[in-house]
Design a protein around this motif. Structure first.
Motif, mmCIF file in Angstrom:
data_model
loop_
_atom_site.group_PDB
_atom_site.id
_atom_site.type_symbol
_atom_site.label_atom_id
_atom_site.label_comp_id
_atom_site.label_asym_id
_atom_site.label_seq_id
_atom_site.Cartn_x
_atom_site.Cartn_y
_atom_site.Cartn_z
ATOM 1 N N PHE A 71 0.529 -1.266 0.087
ATOM 2 C CA PHE A 71 0.101 -0.144 0.212
ATOM 3 C C PHE A 71 0.801 1.323 0.051
ATOM 4 O O PHE A 71 0.531 2.256 -0.846
ATOM 5 C CB PHE A 71 -0.698 0.076 1.193
ATOM 6 C CG PHE A 71 -2.030 -1.111 1.190
ATOM 7 C CD1 PHE A 71 -2.305 -1.843 0.127
ATOM 8 C CD2 PHE A 71 -2.476 -1.460 2.310
ATOM 9 C CE1 PHE A 71 -3.220 -3.000 0.220
ATOM 10 C CE2 PHE A 71 -3.692 -2.365 2.521
ATOM 11 C CZ PHE A 71 -3.767 -3.078 1.183
ATOM 12 N N LEU A 86 -8.385 2.976 -2.755
ATOM 13 C CA LEU A 86 -7.402 1.812 -2.915
ATOM 14 C C LEU A 86 -8.377 0.530 -2.982
ATOM 15 O O LEU A 86 -9.116 0.353 -2.120
ATOM 16 C CB LEU A 86 -6.367 1.928 -1.879
ATOM 17 C CG LEU A 86 -5.415 0.805 -1.932
ATOM 18 C CD1 LEU A 86 -3.897 1.346 -1.376
ATOM 19 C CD2 LEU A 86 -5.749 -0.572 -1.552
ATOM 20 N N TYR A 112 -4.444 -1.291 -6.518
ATOM 21 C CA TYR A 112 -4.372 -0.311 -7.225
ATOM 22 C C TYR A 112 -4.961 0.922 -6.526
ATOM 23 O O TYR A 112 -6.071 0.670 -5.832
ATOM 24 C CB TYR A 112 -5.100 -0.098 -8.641
ATOM 25 C CG TYR A 112 -6.558 -0.705 -8.876
ATOM 26 C CD1 TYR A 112 -6.788 -2.114 -8.869
ATOM 27 C CD2 TYR A 112 -7.441 0.307 -8.906
ATOM 28 C CE1 TYR A 112 -8.239 -2.454 -9.124
ATOM 29 C CE2 TYR A 112 -8.726 -0.107 -9.194
ATOM 30 C CZ TYR A 112 -9.090 -1.440 -9.179
ATOM 31 O OH TYR A 112 -10.330 -1.561 -9.222
ATOM 32 N N VAL A 113 -4.786 1.989 -6.958
ATOM 33 C CA VAL A 113 -5.253 3.405 -6.412
ATOM 34 C C VAL A 113 -6.189 4.059 -7.475
ATOM 35 O O VAL A 113 -5.525 3.952 -8.629
ATOM 36 C CB VAL A 113 -4.302 4.040 -5.474
ATOM 37 C CG1 VAL A 113 -4.097 3.251 -4.214
ATOM 38 C CG2 VAL A 113 -3.318 4.586 -6.474
#
Ligand SMILES: Cc1ncc(COP(=O)(O)O)c(C=O)c1O
Length: 276
Positions: A71, A86, A112-113
């Motif tokens: 993260f 996220l 993924y963000v």
């Protein structure tokens, strides 16, 4: 956008997983969506805790805490995302199709963000919902990717010109398609108790704590469709829906059809908690 797939950092257009992945074949996967406020993950510890419970329930051998460096790196590699979401998904992995749970050592991890902007129309004016029979399974507390009935309920709401669907099992109101649900009756907040019929929402948890701090009583109890329609106020809570007032259900006004004062207090308290 740079995404994470099984230890690799890739452009989203390059990222792939196996056609034999059990997330794809059986929805044999759990996921989390986190809100990014001011470039930081909101309530990361609570999301990790819930993810771990889901992994343990499905017997996927993985430690949710191991995701923290992923993260951090995702946020570093996508520095423009000050306000966003996220998404992380952990599946059991890829194996030839068979119903028994294979003893795989390598789960499939995708994260993924992306940028996110809240729906101010609903936040300010309130949304409209429809009631939909809750035909989901009896393990709604596990955040698996098996969301087809949630998607179909949402689609029904959109086709009927509304914003969201509220589930009920018989007479009992449970939650919404991707949010938990609160009603206000005579100054008290009522919400369905945690258990197999609802997702134990992180936002729900935060809202209950904030309400108690504000001196607003909260009861985690079951209530009926009739109670919902006779409520003074109604709001939904979720990582992306935040505190979303709803002013109409199945064409009937909730309270006076305006966003109510208790909802406004909760929204304000929640806004300060997020720091935006
Ligand atoms: C069915 C359902 N209920 C409730 C929620 C709200 O949970 P949280 O506040 O943790 O986002 C979600 C979120 O995705 C959901 O899918």
């Amino acid at each position: 956008m740079i995404v994470y797939v099984n230890g690799q950092w890739l452009e989203d257009t390059e990222a792939t997983v196996s056609f034999q992945d059990r997330a794809f074949v059986f929805a044999d996967a759990v996921y989390e969506v986190l809100h990014i406020y001011n470039g930081a993950l909101f309530k990361l510890d609570l999301h990790q805790e819930r993810l771990q419970k889901g992994l343990d329930t499905l017997r996927i051998p993985y430690r949710a805490n191991d995701l923290k460096p992923v993260f951090d790196e995702l946020l570093k590699r996508n520095p423009g995302v000050q306000r966003g979401s996220l998404y992380v998904q952990v599946s059991r992995g890829a194996a030839p199709r068979a119903h028994g749970l294979p003893k795989l050592k390598e789960p499939t991890i995708v994260a993924y963000v992306k940028p996110f902007q809240p729906d101010l129309r609903i936040w300010e004016q309130g949304g409209r919902a429809v009631l939909v029979e809750d035909l989901r399974w009896q393990m709604c507390h596990v955040k698996t990717t098996g969301l087809l009935l949630n998607c179909m309920a949402k689609e029904e709401a959109l086709e009927r010109g509304c914003d969201d669907a509220i589930f009920h099992r018989g007479e009992i109101v449970t939650e919404a398609s991707a949010s938990n649900l609160f009603i206000v009756k005579n100054g008290t907040l009522l919400t369905h108790p945690n258990g197999p019929w609802i997702l134990p929402g992180i936002t729900r948890h935060v809202v209950i704590e904030l309400a108690r701090k504000e001196g607003i009583p909260v009861e985690e109890v079951q209530f009926t469709k009739a109670d919902l329609l006779a409520a003074d106020e109604l709001f939904l809570t979720g990582t992306l829906s935040e505190v979303a007032p709803y002013v109409e259900v199945d064409g009937q006004k909730i309270g006076n059809g305006q966003v109510g004062p208790v909802t406004r207090r909760i929204q304000e308290a929640f806004r300060s908690e997020t720091g935006v």
